[in-house]
Design an enzyme around this catalytic site. Sequence first.
Site, short mmCIF file in Angstrom:
data_model
loop_
_atom_site.label_atom_id
_atom_site.label_comp_id
_atom_site.label_asym_id
_atom_site.label_seq_id
_atom_site.Cartn_x
_atom_site.Cartn_y
_atom_site.Cartn_z
N SER A 26 0.83 -1.21 0.00
CA SER A 26 0.00 0.00 0.00
C SER A 26 0.85 1.26 0.00
CB SER A 26 -0.92 -0.01 1.22
OG SER A 26 -1.79 -1.12 1.19
N ARG A 30 1.46 3.91 -3.35
CA ARG A 30 1.17 5.33 -3.16
C ARG A 30 2.42 6.17 -3.41
NH1 ARG A 30 -2.55 2.61 -0.34
NH2 ARG A 30 -4.57 3.57 0.17
N GLN A 170 -10.60 2.67 -1.54
CA GLN A 170 -9.77 3.04 -2.68
C GLN A 170 -10.45 4.06 -3.59
OE1 GLN A 170 -8.87 -0.77 -4.42
NE2 GLN A 170 -7.13 -1.14 -3.06
N GLU A 315 -8.95 -6.69 5.16
CA GLU A 315 -7.96 -7.50 4.46
C GLU A 315 -7.37 -8.59 5.36
OE1 GLU A 315 -3.88 -4.94 4.81
OE2 GLU A 315 -5.51 -4.05 3.65
N HIS A 342 -13.80 -7.94 -3.19
CA HIS A 342 -12.34 -7.93 -3.21
C HIS A 342 -11.82 -8.83 -4.33
CE1 HIS A 342 -10.79 -5.91 0.67
NE2 HIS A 342 -11.94 -5.36 0.32
N LYS A 412 1.35 -11.80 -5.67
CA LYS A 412 0.65 -10.52 -5.81
C LYS A 412 1.23 -9.48 -4.85
CE LYS A 412 -4.11 -8.78 -5.99
NZ LYS A 412 -3.99 -7.53 -5.21
#
Length: 427
Positions: A26, A30, A170, A315, A342, A412
């Site tokens: 995350s 960003r 998001q 999550e 998700h 991922k």
Amino acid sequence: MTATPWAAPFAPSPVSATVSVPGSKSITNRALLLSALAEGPSEITGALRSRDTRLMADALRALGTIIVNDGDNVSVIPGDLHGGEVNCGLAGTVLRFLPPVAALADGEVWFRGDHEAQARPMGTTLESLRALGAEILDTGNAEAPLPFGVVGHGGLRGGEVHIDASASSQFVSGLLLAGPRFEQGVTVVHTGGAVPSQPHIEMTVEMLRAAGVTVDVSFNRWTVHPGPVAGRHWTVEPDLSNATPFLAAAAVTGGEVRVRDWPLTTTQPGDQFRTILEDMGATVEHDQHTGVLTVRGVTGGHLQAITWDMHDIGELTPTVAALCALAGGRSHLYGIAHLRGHETDRLAALEAELTGLGCGVTQTADGLIIDPAPLHGGRWHTYADHRMATAGAILGLVIPDVEVEDITTTTKTLPDFETRWSQMVGA
């Protein structure tokens, strides 16, 4: 090509290990995006190298940004944004964060992705961009939005927009991150039910301010003022959500796991896992001098049932659900209806897979009720979802003969998970 099932390592005795986890996905994504929008070069230290971060970097390159990798150090030189093709894969941060950036480009930007990405809600992003003055080319099918295009005209009017972000934080973060480059900035007003994963919005606001952007925050209202984004040096924290399966290993085996470099303060949702572990009976200690977080499970791996509102930390649900399946009574996880949108419908997936190993599971309108029962081995399906894969690995520590359908889906966000896991177990 069908992946070969992975025999989850069984732990015949309590695990004892010291673990390092790579950087936060995350924060990395960003930092990459803000660096691409900055006035000058940026450096990122400790960046995660995984499929999701590679997709973000490749997408920004396709739009004109120069990004050079040297291990987990990244150099970013902003360029003039232009049209191109973006492969979103199954990465929500690419799918929801890049369309507002594409509106700043000169030319058409087309977004494509994995088949599973079609199930990820996107209507709020596209509708909000239209309301702010963007030109969107799409299929008109809200349930299968990919591919879609954003026609960039070198800038975007911006202004105030009202959205329902109850399906994903998001939607808010994507607009805020690009907002300083909009002519009028952006004010996002949330009009629906509670926004999930609020810590991720707090992370977005904190990073914008660190890049010199003025951000005003009030209840369900965020304003990003127009102005320059500063190039800077970013340091990425370890990914605390990716650390949670390793900490869970201590809890379920009655062992001890130590994670290096746990931050003293953080906006990462994974930090709240410490409290969940304590509620389930584990001992958690954080050495503020060394940064090492230590979790010790109860002898025999006995866990207490919990009732937890997971809304802000959705999550973590697959990891927590795996623990609940091994606990000493009924657990109730709630506040997570948004998990149906998700990487997969995580509530349905957890119900199916836990039931398949013998656990009693009931879906509610916004969560799961988990009634532990004697569990047995079997195939644990992963649904192209990295968190489902790691949940299966946790159960395999104490249930013989658990086969995880596709452990490679963990790339991922957590490269080399299989190796790290096997080293921890000593397999």
